[in-house]
Design a protein around this motif. Structure first.
Motif, PDB file in Angstrom:
ATOM      1  N   TYR A 186       0.859  -1.185   0.000  1.00  0.00           N
ATOM      2  CA  TYR A 186       0.000   0.000   0.000  1.00  0.00           C
ATOM      3  C   TYR A 186       0.897   1.238   0.000  1.00  0.00           C
ATOM      4  CZ  TYR A 186      -3.583   3.326   1.369  1.00  0.00           C
ATOM      5  OH  TYR A 186      -4.426   4.399   1.413  1.00  0.00           O
ATOM      6  N   ASP A 314      -3.989 -10.841  -2.195  1.00  0.00           N
ATOM      7  CA  ASP A 314      -4.472  -9.550  -1.689  1.00  0.00           C
ATOM      8  C   ASP A 314      -5.371  -8.949  -2.760  1.00  0.00           C
ATOM      9  OD1 ASP A 314      -3.219  -9.012   0.945  1.00  0.00           O
ATOM     10  OD2 ASP A 314      -1.362  -9.289  -0.200  1.00  0.00           O
ATOM     11  N   ASP A 321     -10.437  -1.235  -1.822  1.00  0.00           N
ATOM     12  CA  ASP A 321      -9.983  -2.418  -1.101  1.00  0.00           C
ATOM     13  C   ASP A 321     -11.101  -3.459  -1.109  1.00  0.00           C
ATOM     14  OD1 ASP A 321      -8.478  -4.076   0.540  1.00  0.00           O
ATOM     15  OD2 ASP A 321      -9.160  -3.106   2.383  1.00  0.00           O
ATOM     16  N   THR A 324      -7.814  -7.472   1.913  1.00  0.00           N
ATOM     17  CA  THR A 324      -6.405  -7.393   2.283  1.00  0.00           C
ATOM     18  C   THR A 324      -6.346  -7.273   3.807  1.00  0.00           C
ATOM     19  OG1 THR A 324      -6.235  -4.970   2.245  1.00  0.00           O
ATOM     20  CG2 THR A 324      -5.923  -6.126   0.140  1.00  0.00           C
ATOM     21  N   HIS A 325      -5.156  -7.075   4.340  1.00  0.00           N
ATOM     22  CA  HIS A 325      -5.072  -6.895   5.792  1.00  0.00           C
ATOM     23  C   HIS A 325      -5.646  -5.552   6.232  1.00  0.00           C
ATOM     24  CE1 HIS A 325      -1.238  -5.374   4.147  1.00  0.00           C
ATOM     25  NE2 HIS A 325      -1.222  -4.531   5.148  1.00  0.00           N
ATOM     26  N   TYR A 326      -6.006  -4.701   5.287  1.00  0.00           N
ATOM     27  CA  TYR A 326      -6.686  -3.446   5.610  1.00  0.00           C
ATOM     28  C   TYR A 326      -8.209  -3.607   5.665  1.00  0.00           C
ATOM     29  CZ  TYR A 326      -2.233  -1.115   4.634  1.00  0.00           C
ATOM     30  OH  TYR A 326      -0.919  -0.719   4.660  1.00  0.00           O
ATOM     31  N   SER A 327      -8.723  -4.795   5.391  1.00  0.00           N
ATOM     32  CA  SER A 327     -10.157  -4.986   5.181  1.00  0.00           C
ATOM     33  C   SER A 327     -10.935  -5.328   6.439  1.00  0.00           C
ATOM     34  CB  SER A 327     -10.390  -6.089   4.137  1.00  0.00           C
ATOM     35  OG  SER A 327      -9.726  -5.806   2.936  1.00  0.00           O
ATOM     36  N   HIS A 341     -12.833   1.475   1.863  1.00  0.00           N
ATOM     37  CA  HIS A 341     -11.515   2.056   2.105  1.00  0.00           C
ATOM     38  C   HIS A 341     -11.543   2.744   3.462  1.00  0.00           C
ATOM     39  CE1 HIS A 341      -7.568   3.684   0.956  1.00  0.00           C
ATOM     40  NE2 HIS A 341      -7.649   2.926  -0.130  1.00  0.00           N
ATOM     41  N   THR A 342     -10.341   3.001   3.970  1.00  0.00           N
ATOM     42  CA  THR A 342     -10.198   3.720   5.228  1.00  0.00           C
ATOM     43  C   THR A 342      -9.313   4.939   5.028  1.00  0.00           C
ATOM     44  OG1 THR A 342      -8.240   2.453   5.875  1.00  0.00           O
ATOM     45  CG2 THR A 342     -10.385   1.582   6.554  1.00  0.00           C
ATOM     46  N   SER A 348     -13.828   6.030   7.352  1.00  0.00           N
ATOM     47  CA  SER A 348     -13.981   4.804   6.570  1.00  0.00           C
ATOM     48  C   SER A 348     -15.327   4.788   5.864  1.00  0.00           C
ATOM     49  CB  SER A 348     -13.837   3.553   7.448  1.00  0.00           C
ATOM     50  OG  SER A 348     -14.849   3.479   8.429  1.00  0.00           O
ATOM     51  N   VAL A 375      -9.562   1.000  14.635  1.00  0.00           N
ATOM     52  CA  VAL A 375      -9.539  -0.222  13.821  1.00  0.00           C
ATOM     53  C   VAL A 375     -10.607  -1.203  14.303  1.00  0.00           C
ATOM     54  CG1 VAL A 375      -8.169  -2.236  13.163  1.00  0.00           C
ATOM     55  CG2 VAL A 375      -7.115   0.029  13.180  1.00  0.00           C
TER      56      VAL A 375
END
Length: 394
Positions: A186, A314, A321, A324-327, A341-342, A348, A375
């Motif tokens: 990212y 990913d 998004d 992914t680990h952002y999800s 997305h954040t 978010s 988070v």
């Protein structure tokens, strides 16, 4: 209207944040005749109250949409803590941070793609020749949009630089840390570059293009780069800058701030109302319903489907998004196939076309000291919202 009292036990440093400042409104009308009842969002309310009480953020604005209407709105806590406490309000303006990427820059790029100005697998250097430097000649526009370019996360901030042209030079000279297409990293540099592509192909500054071709068609009058001084009282401050000055109306992201407040990766300011309009317009256009969203339905289907290189796990759309680990903002109940997305500041947006739903969470979690963390809040709210909206998935 439902009004819930503030949480009874508050951490000492947040005592002023909640006092008299919790308001919750469910916007769906009461069930009449054969209409389904409004979804039960009490679990959402409790989690939002808890977040403010425990200092995850000083305040929060949340909106939940379903079946083409806003079914829930919540406002809790404080917009500002220092130098004087201010109650959070529904019309608070937030620094949207990286939500700028999918909400502004990606649709700007895809408008130009619809016009046939480039191909997604064209090398970026075809349009920005300087970009070929430092081993970037094979990086494509699709690589940038999906964060598979191999570029590092940020521009170099260890030495002083200032201005749009300095950022352009740094971006053109940036070197990949791994081969393009080989893995997901990212990177703000990806969308800074895309902002420069928009400017090169359109002949307009990014903020001018976005205002004319994205924000204005959607009627988003409370969304813009570089908000005017007349908005200051409604803007949620973030944190102190490198000079000790509280950022309020100036973008928090240091690269975007050095660039003058306009960049492809950050810089948008907006409100919950505008984000609801944006989300619903996107879902409507994607579903083939009447909509002011300024892209075709097939383009939105492309943007919100996995576009990462073959075999990579990913999952990223074009700007969005997916998995992914952002999800974690998706929660446990919205399916893969939903997208969102954040933003680093605590914002978010997550959308689920299958249930025609979206969740907007806006906080200024960095205020006042950078210690807030939302988070888990995002995950929990999405989970309980999905259970309320689509209980059969429980």
């Amino acid at each position: 209207m439902h009004v819930f009292p503030a949480a009874p036990r508050l951490m000492r440093r947040h005592a002023l944040m909640l006092a008299g400042a919790a308001t919750l409104t469910a916007c769906a009308p009461p069930a009449q005749g054969g209409q389904p009842p409004a979804p039960d969002m009490r679990a959402v309310d409790r989690r939002l109250q808890q977040a403010v009480a425990q200092g995850e953020a000083p305040g929060v604005v949340c909106a939940i949409g379903h079946d083409r209407q806003v079914v829930h709105r919540a406002v809790y806590g404080r917009r500002a803590v220092t130098p004087a406490p201010e109650a959070m309000t529904w019309d608070t303006v937030f620094d949207m941070a990286s939500l700028t990427k999918p909400v502004i820059t990606a649709p700007c790029i895809m408008q130009l793609w619809e016009q046939g100005r480039f191909g997604l697998d064209d090398p970026v250097s075809r349009y920005l020749p300087q970009f070929a430097a430092a081993g970037k000649s094979t990086i494509t526009i699709r690589h940038l949009l999906t964060h598979y370019s191999g570029l590092p996360p940020d521009l170099d901030l260890t030495r002083p630089w200032q201005g749009h042209d300095a950022a352009f030079d740094l971006t053109m000279q940036a070197a990949p840390t791994r081969p393009p297409g080989s893995g997901f990293i990212y990177s703000d540099i990806n969308f800074i570059t895309l902002g420069f592509v928009v400017e090169k192909l359109s002949g307009m500054a990014l903020d001018a293009y976005a205002t004319r071709f994205i924000l204005a068609p959607l009627g988003l009058r409370q969304s813009r780069f570089m908000p005017p001084d007349t908005w200051s009282a409604r803007i949620a401050p973030t944190q102190a800058d490198e000079h000790g000055q509280m950022l309020r109306g100036r973008v928090n992201d240091p690269s975007a701030r050095r660039m003058g407040g306009v960049a492809g990766h950050a810089g948008l300011f907006s409100t919950a109302s505008d984000m609801c309009l944006y989300a619903q317009a996107l879902l409507d256009r994607r579903a083939g319903r009447p909509s002011a969203y300024p892209l075709r339905a097939d383009t939105l289907m492309l943007m919100t489907a996995p576009q990462q290189p073959q075999g990579k796990t990913d999952l990223r759309g074009l700007g969005w998004d997916i998995a992914t680990h952002y999800s974690s903002v998706r929660g446990d109940r919205f399916p893969v196939g939903s997208f969102g997305h954040t933003g680093f500041t605590g914002t978010s947006l997550w959308l689920d076309p299958g249930s025609d739903s979206y969740v907007v969470i806006l906080t200024s979690r960095l205020h006042p000291d950078g210690r807030g963390n939302v988070v888990r809040l995002r995950h929990d709210v999405a989970t309980v919202a999905a259970l309320a909206l689509i209980p059969s998935r429980g």
